[in-house]
Design a protein around this motif. Structure first.
Motif, PDB file in Angstrom:
ATOM      1  N   ALA A 142       0.816  -1.221   0.000  1.00 21.45           N
ATOM      2  CA  ALA A 142       0.000   0.000   0.000  1.00 21.45           C
ATOM      3  C   ALA A 142       0.844   1.263   0.000  1.00 21.45           C
ATOM      4  CB  ALA A 142      -0.934   0.014   1.206  1.00 21.45           C
ATOM      5  N   LEU A 143       2.021   1.204   0.568  1.00 24.31           N
ATOM      6  CA  LEU A 143       2.857   2.397   0.643  1.00 24.31           C
ATOM      7  C   LEU A 143       3.829   2.505  -0.529  1.00 24.31           C
ATOM      8  CD1 LEU A 143       3.253   2.441   4.493  1.00 24.31           C
ATOM      9  CD2 LEU A 143       1.738   3.816   3.068  1.00 24.31           C
ATOM     10  N   ARG A 144       3.853   1.490  -1.406  1.00 26.20           N
ATOM     11  CA  ARG A 144       4.718   1.512  -2.585  1.00 26.20           C
ATOM     12  C   ARG A 144       3.925   1.554  -3.888  1.00 26.20           C
ATOM     13  NH1 ARG A 144      10.126  -1.121  -1.952  1.00 26.20           N
ATOM     14  NH2 ARG A 144      10.571  -0.937   0.259  1.00 26.20           N
ATOM     15  N   HIS A 145       2.667   1.133  -3.840  1.00 30.74           N
ATOM     16  CA  HIS A 145       1.843   1.001  -5.040  1.00 30.74           C
ATOM     17  C   HIS A 145       0.473   1.621  -4.786  1.00 30.74           C
ATOM     18  CE1 HIS A 145       4.775  -1.785  -6.757  1.00 30.74           C
ATOM     19  NE2 HIS A 145       4.798  -2.397  -5.585  1.00 30.74           N
ATOM     20  N   SER A 146      -0.335   1.631  -5.816  1.00 31.25           N
ATOM     21  CA  SER A 146      -1.715   2.067  -5.649  1.00 31.25           C
ATOM     22  C   SER A 146      -2.591   1.180  -6.514  1.00 31.25           C
ATOM     23  CB  SER A 146      -1.888   3.539  -6.030  1.00 31.25           C
ATOM     24  OG  SER A 146      -1.600   3.709  -7.400  1.00 31.25           O
ATOM     25  N   GLY A 147      -3.841   1.215  -6.209  1.00 29.41           N
ATOM     26  CA  GLY A 147      -4.793   0.422  -6.965  1.00 29.41           C
ATOM     27  C   GLY A 147      -6.175   0.668  -6.417  1.00 29.41           C
ATOM     28  N   PRO A 148      -7.178   0.098  -7.057  1.00 26.17           N
ATOM     29  CA  PRO A 148      -8.565   0.324  -6.650  1.00 26.17           C
ATOM     30  C   PRO A 148      -8.948  -0.534  -5.436  1.00 26.17           C
ATOM     31  CG  PRO A 148      -8.506  -1.164  -8.515  1.00 26.17           C
ATOM     32  CD  PRO A 148      -7.086  -0.759  -8.239  1.00 26.17           C
ATOM     33  N   ILE A 149      -8.502  -0.135  -4.272  1.00 23.48           N
ATOM     34  CA  ILE A 149      -8.737  -0.910  -3.054  1.00 23.48           C
ATOM     35  C   ILE A 149      -9.852  -0.256  -2.244  1.00 23.48           C
ATOM     36  CG2 ILE A 149      -7.718  -1.823  -0.928  1.00 23.48           C
ATOM     37  CD1 ILE A 149      -6.550  -2.985  -3.577  1.00 23.48           C
TER      38      ILE A 149
END
Length: 182
Positions: free
Chosen positions: A76-83
């Motif tokens: 979560a602190l290195r990437h992003s996405g539709p969470i």
């Protein structure tokens, strides 16, 4: 529609483990990654989670147990996405843990607010984390803390196969929107 991604801990969950039961009961749930056995290489687990999250723009709920919580928070602190949210069940206190592979990521659990709703499920009798450490994780991550009582590590050895209270938490997370605060 919401995807549900199961993020396993260090070992391979036994067939009666709640994660395995949920995977059997819901064939649409995906492992992220498939349950591997030791050694636990954090960089590989984070990359595998990124690959599964990146397969679709459809929102997802992350369902993590034990070391899978560390994978989730690092991701979560290195990437992003539709969470939509994350259920973080009994995250271990691993600060200072030496990785099995020297090329692995440092095993220091990030202490930043997560960019999505999250719930930390805490045990009063977990062998890997004190209740006070669970409280700090929840506060640091901006997560709601759920006191599950004296439930060990909330695994098969602690008597958890079915876990209906966990399923209710997943349903609550799935109803929220991506990025909504807890």
């Amino acid at each position: 529609m919401t995807r549900h991604l199961l993020v396993p801990g260090r070992g391979i969950p036994r067939p009666e483990h709640w994660l395995r039961r949920w995977a059997r009961a819901h064939p649409e749930y995906r492992w992220a990654p498939e349950p591997p056995g030791p050694p636990l290489i954090l960089r590989d687990r984070v990359a595998a989670l990124q690959a599964v999250v990146g397969e679709s723009d459809e929102p997802a709920v992350l369902i993590a147990h034990s070391a899978g919580c560390v994978t989730t928070v690092v991701w979560a602190l290195r990437h992003s996405g539709p969470i939509r949210g994350a259920l973080l069940v009994t995250p271990p206190y691993v600060d200072g843990f030496e990785p099995d592979d020297p090329a692995d990521l440092p095993w220091v659990v990030p202490r930043e607010r997560l960019p999505f709703r999250s719930v930390v499920v805490a045990s009063r009798t977990d062998p890997y984390t004190t209740f006070a450490q669970f409280e700090r994780y929840a506060a640091d991550w901006g997560a709601r803390l759920v006191d599950a009582g004296a439930v060990g590590h909330l695994d098969t050895a602690s008597g958890f196969g079915p876990w209906p209270a966990g399923e209710r938490l997943v349903d609550e997370l799935g109803r929220g929107g991506p990025g909504e605060s807890p």
